[in-house]
Write a protein that holds these residues in place. Sequence first.
Motif, PDB file in Angstrom:
ATOM      1  N   ARG A 139       2.553  -4.800   1.636  1.00 40.00           N
ATOM      2  CA  ARG A 139       3.266  -3.661   0.844  1.00 40.00           C
ATOM      3  C   ARG A 139       2.800  -2.144   1.487  1.00 40.00           C
ATOM      4  O   ARG A 139       2.060  -2.109   2.248  1.00 40.00           O
ATOM      5  CB  ARG A 139       2.416  -3.436  -0.509  1.00 40.00           C
ATOM      6  CG  ARG A 139       2.579  -4.621  -1.488  1.00 40.00           C
ATOM      7  CD  ARG A 139       1.863  -4.384  -2.738  1.00 40.00           C
ATOM      8  NE  ARG A 139       0.572  -3.678  -2.442  1.00 40.00           N
ATOM      9  CZ  ARG A 139      -0.263  -3.352  -3.557  1.00 40.00           C
ATOM     10  NH1 ARG A 139       0.324  -3.494  -4.811  1.00 40.00           N
ATOM     11  NH2 ARG A 139      -1.218  -2.694  -3.303  1.00 40.00           N
ATOM     12  N   LEU A 140       3.867  -1.280   1.285  1.00 45.01           N
ATOM     13  CA  LEU A 140       3.773  -0.033   1.977  1.00 45.01           C
ATOM     14  C   LEU A 140       2.392   0.699   1.566  1.00 45.01           C
ATOM     15  O   LEU A 140       2.008   1.398   2.557  1.00 45.01           O
ATOM     16  CB  LEU A 140       4.972   0.982   1.394  1.00 45.01           C
ATOM     17  CG  LEU A 140       5.116   2.168   2.158  1.00 45.01           C
ATOM     18  CD1 LEU A 140       5.155   2.269   3.646  1.00 45.01           C
ATOM     19  CD2 LEU A 140       6.362   3.128   1.581  1.00 45.01           C
ATOM     20  N   GLU A 141       1.991   0.666   0.385  1.00 38.66           N
ATOM     21  CA  GLU A 141       0.424   0.996   0.122  1.00 38.66           C
ATOM     22  C   GLU A 141      -0.550   0.744   0.952  1.00 38.66           C
ATOM     23  O   GLU A 141      -1.289   1.277   1.441  1.00 38.66           O
ATOM     24  CB  GLU A 141       0.352   0.725  -1.326  1.00 38.66           C
ATOM     25  CG  GLU A 141      -1.146   1.383  -1.804  1.00 38.66           C
ATOM     26  CD  GLU A 141      -1.243   1.013  -3.222  1.00 38.66           C
ATOM     27  OE1 GLU A 141      -2.683   0.723  -3.687  1.00 38.66           O
ATOM     28  OE2 GLU A 141      -0.307   0.806  -3.954  1.00 38.66           O
ATOM     29  N   ASP A 142      -0.627  -0.836   1.212  1.00 41.10           N
ATOM     30  CA  ASP A 142      -1.366  -1.395   2.121  1.00 41.10           C
ATOM     31  C   ASP A 142      -1.389  -0.892   3.373  1.00 41.10           C
ATOM     32  O   ASP A 142      -2.341  -0.575   4.111  1.00 41.10           O
ATOM     33  CB  ASP A 142      -1.338  -3.017   1.970  1.00 41.10           C
ATOM     34  CG  ASP A 142      -1.664  -3.518   0.316  1.00 41.10           C
ATOM     35  OD1 ASP A 142      -2.633  -2.916  -0.018  1.00 41.10           O
ATOM     36  OD2 ASP A 142      -1.252  -4.489   0.208  1.00 41.10           O
ATOM     37  N   LEU A 143      -0.151  -0.981   3.901  1.00 41.12           N
ATOM     38  CA  LEU A 143      -0.079  -0.368   5.295  1.00 41.12           C
ATOM     39  C   LEU A 143      -0.658   1.178   5.369  1.00 41.12           C
ATOM     40  O   LEU A 143      -1.159   1.308   6.538  1.00 41.12           O
ATOM     41  CB  LEU A 143       1.363  -0.460   5.699  1.00 41.12           C
ATOM     42  CG  LEU A 143       2.141   0.169   7.052  1.00 41.12           C
ATOM     43  CD1 LEU A 143       1.283  -0.586   8.163  1.00 41.12           C
ATOM     44  CD2 LEU A 143       3.279  -0.089   7.448  1.00 41.12           C
ATOM     45  N   ALA A 144      -0.225   1.884   4.464  1.00 41.18           N
ATOM     46  CA  ALA A 144      -0.480   3.428   4.808  1.00 41.18           C
ATOM     47  C   ALA A 144      -1.961   3.189   4.625  1.00 41.18           C
ATOM     48  O   ALA A 144      -2.755   4.197   5.428  1.00 41.18           O
ATOM     49  CB  ALA A 144      -0.054   4.098   3.577  1.00 41.18           C
TER      50      ALA A 144
END
Length: 79
Positions: free
Chosen positions: A2-7
């Motif tokens: 997910r984008l949140e995890d990547l960030a």
Amino acid sequence: MRLEDLARWLLAAFMATAGVGHFLAADSFTAQVPPWLPMPGLVIAVSGIVEVAFAAALLFARRRRALVGWLLAAFYVVV
């Protein structure tokens, strides 16, 4: 992923790199310490430890992730 995890992973990598940089290039951080603070070497070391701790907390604090985010935001304001 997910984008949140990547960030979160990118921010943790940034914090870890910056924290380790406090020890590898301490002289370049000395200019950033205000002259009215005593023991600039200690200030640099402590802030490096705090940044590495934040990196670890971003990756491993599952239940307190929101708290880590708020504390990290406060750290950025203070620094």
